[in-house]
Enzyme design. Sequence first.
Site, mmCIF file in Angstrom:
data_model
loop_
_atom_site.group_PDB
_atom_site.id
_atom_site.type_symbol
_atom_site.label_atom_id
_atom_site.label_comp_id
_atom_site.label_asym_id
_atom_site.label_seq_id
_atom_site.Cartn_x
_atom_site.Cartn_y
_atom_site.Cartn_z
ATOM 1 C CG HIS A 131 -2.167 -0.800 1.050
ATOM 2 N ND1 HIS A 131 -2.198 -2.148 1.312
ATOM 3 C CD2 HIS A 131 -3.418 -0.467 0.642
ATOM 4 C CE1 HIS A 131 -3.415 -2.611 1.075
ATOM 5 N NE2 HIS A 131 -4.172 -1.613 0.662
ATOM 6 N N GLY A 132 2.012 1.216 0.593
ATOM 7 C CA GLY A 132 2.807 2.435 0.636
ATOM 8 C C GLY A 132 4.203 2.190 1.140
#
Length: 456
Positions: free
Chosen positions: A320-321
């Site tokens: 996600h990041g």
Amino acid sequence: MPFNSLPFLLLFLPVALGLHALCVARRPGWRVAWLAGLSFAFYGWWDLRFVPLLAASIALNWLAGEAWRRSGRGDVLTAAIVLDLGLLGLYKYLGFFAGLTDAVTGASLPLVSLALPLGISFFTFQHIAYLVDLRRGKAEPMTLAEYAVYIAFFPRVIAGPLVRPSELVGQLRAPEPSSADRAASGLMLLTAGLAKKVFLGDGLGSSIDPLWAAAAAGGRPDFATALQATVGYALQLYFDFSGYTDMALGLALLFGIVLPENFRAPYRAASIQDFWRRWHITLSLFLRDYLYIPFGGSRHGVPRQLLALFLTMALGGLWHGAGLTFVAWGAAHGIALGLHVLWRRAGLRLPEAAGFLATFVFVCLAWVLFRAPDFATALSVYRGLLGLGTEAGGAPEFWPLAAGAAALAILGPTAREAVERLIPRGWAAAATALLLAAILLQVGNDANQAFIYARF
């Protein structure tokens, strides 16, 4: 060119639908190629810089699949997957790993920041799914045009849903089904998703984004402010992302394609396992089939299963990041899923209401790590939730909107369920037209915000 922008709604979409209808009527054999060209035009309008990267990744992965079919050499597929992950790492994680190395070893590495190509996380997973399923015998070989649509189909290229090859290839090869009900369903889903994004997601965001900014700047929110920031973000993220998905499903229907469901009222879940069966469903299934099961799944005893859950969710958080807060968020969910396994194996049960409350509270608390730019900000919000903060900043007008949004998320039907019930009804068509007009007015006032998942 986001879906919630006037150029898309009033220019790109009408022109694309008109030309698509003309193509289907006059040259149906060109439909797949037209959808591929349309998708590249959409991606280029949004960010022209990375069209060559998208095109090259499509060509190389398709050629890898063709080379494997002809030679049977698995190392060709392995090399392609390594290249895909390498590109993802280069663009998304180079600075993250350099900073991590600096923190662990003390080495002073130059920090390089590259612009993140739109949708690279999603189309990387699409490449991996095709190559792995091709080797497993679960995917049919595609033509280059079909593969381009599978990877770059514009309703889902930026933020999903993730699609398996078997879910799309048959639709591309069959004649497009012409159905007024399908078109009406598509328009209603598009409108419902826009409404969720513009009125609820953006409305909640305008109230809580300043609170998160203040916490990131060193503020110490009190309990009411921290609670508003926490609950508000949980609702904002749901309506923003599920709204995008509804739009993607609706747009795909308008072009004769059925995409898989991605949300099924996740805040109605009564356990953490149930939550992940309802939230970002296509990602959950991808993580299960391509990480959790290869890690051992539930086939090699409980300790191996718990480790597989933890690693799967920690890597899912990293996907996600590029930040340790995302890894911590994923790891927290991995631990929660492991505890759920132990709880079930012990034969313990919670009343459904208690299970719902415990799940909702945990998910909201975990979202703090997902939203916070760093651990200091997350700690500041957690301290506020414990009553240790001192600064008030919440807005009382937030709570009526949040209460209505929570009721819709927990008690109301999903957009897909509502559309299935309403087609075909004349009053539903009139209500959709009025709602769409209201959305266009709101968008025209520049009140719209970027989609949260577009940055992943």
